[in-house]
Design a protein around this motif. Sequence first.
Motif, PDB file in Angstrom:
ATOM      1  N   LYS A 172      37.914  34.629  70.345  1.00  0.00           N
ATOM      2  CA  LYS A 172      39.369  34.624  70.248  1.00  0.00           C
ATOM      3  C   LYS A 172      39.821  34.193  68.849  1.00  0.00           C
ATOM      4  CE  LYS A 172      40.238  33.809  75.159  1.00  0.00           C
ATOM      5  NZ  LYS A 172      40.851  32.905  76.172  1.00  0.00           N
ATOM      6  N   TYR A 173      39.068  33.279  68.257  1.00  0.00           N
ATOM      7  CA  TYR A 173      39.405  32.833  66.903  1.00  0.00           C
ATOM      8  C   TYR A 173      39.196  33.961  65.901  1.00  0.00           C
ATOM      9  CZ  TYR A 173      39.462  29.956  62.681  1.00  0.00           C
ATOM     10  OH  TYR A 173      39.765  29.424  61.452  1.00  0.00           O
ATOM     11  N   VAL A 174      38.147  34.739  66.076  1.00  0.00           N
ATOM     12  CA  VAL A 174      37.912  35.906  65.213  1.00  0.00           C
ATOM     13  C   VAL A 174      39.105  36.857  65.298  1.00  0.00           C
ATOM     14  CG1 VAL A 174      36.457  37.913  64.790  1.00  0.00           C
ATOM     15  CG2 VAL A 174      35.404  35.745  65.436  1.00  0.00           C
ATOM     16  N   ALA A 175      39.515  37.163  66.523  1.00  0.00           N
ATOM     17  CA  ALA A 175      40.634  38.085  66.723  1.00  0.00           C
ATOM     18  C   ALA A 175      41.918  37.541  66.114  1.00  0.00           C
ATOM     19  CB  ALA A 175      40.820  38.356  68.213  1.00  0.00           C
ATOM     20  N   MET A 228      45.773  38.053  59.336  1.00  0.00           N
ATOM     21  CA  MET A 228      45.509  38.624  58.012  1.00  0.00           C
ATOM     22  C   MET A 228      44.753  39.932  58.204  1.00  0.00           C
ATOM     23  SD  MET A 228      43.721  36.825  54.678  1.00  0.00           S
ATOM     24  CE  MET A 228      44.930  35.503  54.651  1.00  0.00           C
ATOM     25  N   PRO A 229      45.470  41.036  58.426  1.00  0.00           N
ATOM     26  CA  PRO A 229      44.838  42.303  58.829  1.00  0.00           C
ATOM     27  C   PRO A 229      44.212  43.068  57.664  1.00  0.00           C
ATOM     28  CG  PRO A 229      47.201  42.584  58.708  1.00  0.00           C
ATOM     29  CD  PRO A 229      46.943  41.127  58.424  1.00  0.00           C
ATOM     30  N   ILE A 230      43.147  42.521  57.117  1.00  0.00           N
ATOM     31  CA  ILE A 230      42.563  43.149  55.925  1.00  0.00           C
ATOM     32  C   ILE A 230      41.929  44.496  56.243  1.00  0.00           C
ATOM     33  CG2 ILE A 230      42.205  40.953  54.729  1.00  0.00           C
ATOM     34  CD1 ILE A 230      39.277  41.113  55.439  1.00  0.00           C
ATOM     35  N   ALA A 231      41.534  44.730  57.507  1.00  0.00           N
ATOM     36  CA  ALA A 231      40.976  46.042  57.856  1.00  0.00           C
ATOM     37  C   ALA A 231      42.023  47.127  57.654  1.00  0.00           C
ATOM     38  CB  ALA A 231      40.475  46.031  59.295  1.00  0.00           C
ATOM     39  N   THR A 232      43.278  46.829  58.076  1.00  0.00           N
ATOM     40  CA  THR A 232      44.373  47.779  57.883  1.00  0.00           C
ATOM     41  C   THR A 232      44.687  47.947  56.411  1.00  0.00           C
ATOM     42  OG1 THR A 232      45.324  47.165  60.020  1.00  0.00           O
ATOM     43  CG2 THR A 232      46.775  48.281  58.453  1.00  0.00           C
ATOM     44  N   HIS A 233      44.767  46.826  55.694  1.00  0.00           N
ATOM     45  CA  HIS A 233      45.071  46.875  54.265  1.00  0.00           C
ATOM     46  C   HIS A 233      43.975  47.595  53.494  1.00  0.00           C
ATOM     47  CE1 HIS A 233      47.462  42.924  55.043  1.00  0.00           C
ATOM     48  NE2 HIS A 233      48.113  43.998  55.473  1.00  0.00           N
ATOM     49  N   ARG A 234      42.737  47.408  53.937  1.00  0.00           N
ATOM     50  CA  ARG A 234      41.611  48.071  53.276  1.00  0.00           C
ATOM     51  C   ARG A 234      41.715  49.584  53.420  1.00  0.00           C
ATOM     52  NH1 ARG A 234      36.451  49.713  55.001  1.00  0.00           N
ATOM     53  NH2 ARG A 234      34.800  49.463  53.427  1.00  0.00           N
ATOM     54  N   SER A 235      42.065  50.042  54.621  1.00  0.00           N
ATOM     55  CA  SER A 235      42.191  51.474  54.855  1.00  0.00           C
ATOM     56  C   SER A 235      43.323  52.068  54.024  1.00  0.00           C
ATOM     57  CB  SER A 235      42.454  51.740  56.346  1.00  0.00           C
ATOM     58  OG  SER A 235      41.360  51.321  57.122  1.00  0.00           O
ATOM     59  N   ALA A 236      44.446  51.342  53.949  1.00  0.00           N
ATOM     60  CA  ALA A 236      45.575  51.813  53.151  1.00  0.00           C
ATOM     61  C   ALA A 236      45.223  51.862  51.675  1.00  0.00           C
ATOM     62  CB  ALA A 236      46.786  50.916  53.384  1.00  0.00           C
ATOM     63  N   GLY A 237      44.512  50.849  51.227  1.00  0.00           N
ATOM     64  CA  GLY A 237      44.113  50.805  49.824  1.00  0.00           C
ATOM     65  C   GLY A 237      43.165  51.921  49.462  1.00  0.00           C
ATOM     66  N   ARG A 238      42.210  52.211  50.357  1.00  0.00           N
ATOM     67  CA  ARG A 238      41.259  53.295  50.108  1.00  0.00           C
ATOM     68  C   ARG A 238      41.979  54.633  50.053  1.00  0.00           C
ATOM     69  NH1 ARG A 238      35.766  52.457  51.325  1.00  0.00           N
ATOM     70  NH2 ARG A 238      35.632  54.478  52.334  1.00  0.00           N
ATOM     71  N   SER A 239      42.974  54.804  50.939  1.00  0.00           N
ATOM     72  CA  SER A 239      43.739  56.044  50.947  1.00  0.00           C
ATOM     73  C   SER A 239      44.508  56.226  49.649  1.00  0.00           C
ATOM     74  CB  SER A 239      44.702  56.047  52.139  1.00  0.00           C
ATOM     75  OG  SER A 239      45.507  57.207  52.144  1.00  0.00           O
ATOM     76  N   SER A 240      45.128  55.149  49.153  1.00  0.00           N
ATOM     77  CA  SER A 240      45.882  55.217  47.912  1.00  0.00           C
ATOM     78  C   SER A 240      44.987  55.533  46.721  1.00  0.00           C
ATOM     79  CB  SER A 240      46.602  53.885  47.664  1.00  0.00           C
ATOM     80  OG  SER A 240      47.563  53.643  48.682  1.00  0.00           O
ATOM     81  N   LEU A 241      43.800  54.946  46.719  1.00  0.00           N
ATOM     82  CA  LEU A 241      42.851  55.208  45.632  1.00  0.00           C
ATOM     83  C   LEU A 241      42.418  56.659  45.624  1.00  0.00           C
ATOM     84  CD1 LEU A 241      40.642  51.992  45.818  1.00  0.00           C
ATOM     85  CD2 LEU A 241      42.118  52.652  43.923  1.00  0.00           C
ATOM     86  N   MET A 242      42.204  57.236  46.803  1.00  0.00           N
ATOM     87  CA  MET A 242      41.796  58.645  46.878  1.00  0.00           C
ATOM     88  C   MET A 242      42.907  59.557  46.373  1.00  0.00           C
ATOM     89  SD  MET A 242      39.804  58.711  50.560  1.00  0.00           S
ATOM     90  CE  MET A 242      39.562  60.487  50.474  1.00  0.00           C
ATOM     91  N   LYS A 243      44.153  59.248  46.722  1.00  0.00           N
ATOM     92  CA  LYS A 243      45.266  60.036  46.265  1.00  0.00           C
ATOM     93  C   LYS A 243      45.403  59.935  44.753  1.00  0.00           C
ATOM     94  CE  LYS A 243      47.930  59.748  50.540  1.00  0.00           C
ATOM     95  NZ  LYS A 243      49.154  59.205  51.184  1.00  0.00           N
ATOM     96  N   GLY A 244      45.214  58.698  44.242  1.00  0.00           N
ATOM     97  CA  GLY A 244      45.287  58.498  42.812  1.00  0.00           C
ATOM     98  C   GLY A 244      44.219  59.263  42.070  1.00  0.00           C
TER      99      GLY A 244
END
Length: 274
Positions: free
Chosen positions: A245-248, A254-270
């Motif tokens: 539960k603490y992991v969740a 701090m949803p870094i998995a979501t932020h990571r996916s968004a960041g990767r998408s932006s880098l690909m577009k760039g």
Amino acid sequence: MTSTHDQEHNLGVCSQLAAQASEAGCRMLCLPECFAFMGDSSMQSPATVAQPLNGPLMSRYKQLARDNGLWLSLGGFQEAGPDADHIHNCHIIIKANGETAATYRKIHLCDVEVPGGQVWKESSFTSPGCSTTVCESPVGKLGLSVCYDLRFPQLYQELRFRGGADVLLIPSAFTKPTGSAHFELLLRSRAIECQCYVIAAAQAGQNHANRQSWGHSCVIDPWGKVLARMDDKETGIAVAEIDSKYVADIRKRMPIATHRSAGRSSLMKGGESL
């Protein structure tokens, strides 16, 4: 623990540790790299003692799991390799009933010259693995690795963001120079950046005349806090509770998995626009 070239001695120590873990109410016991054997001369190459995973030595560790009702993380076993001169450095997860849950063969081999003049060339007797491994367990989804893998964060990113690991297992045999400089720093970094528990069972003390291991086995939570640790020479167990539960909660806040996916998408577009 402080492994030696005597496999019977090492098994005896592991049996004592398993009994301690069982008495403490643990569901799982994690053992370090080279738990079964640590050669003390150039004539004692790991290849000379290597066995298949269905061989007699591993069968005794499976019995150890059954006798104590424990899952075991066997952090670096000298598995018979592709030829007479090479092994696989294999991390095996054994269920409490003695069945094999998962295996991982160390990918990153330690070919380095460390401060103090020591030279290690693991590739001279070890063949690398080629794939990552995750598996379910009573303490969460485990991501497997071994020692020198710790220096390669992309492996742990793979275990967490593709494999879904909640707990990163990093059994180790760090030397004193590298361990004192980097061990805990790297472990806490992997925990924080992956938002996972890290369990790092380590060799400790004087393994033989020319080998001193750093020790400092520890359990670290997803926020980077050290929950339990050993010292540099002690043989024994450090006990900690894994709280899914603490992991969740950490990942939600701090949803870094979501932020990571968004960041990767932006880098690909760039990249496409260049």
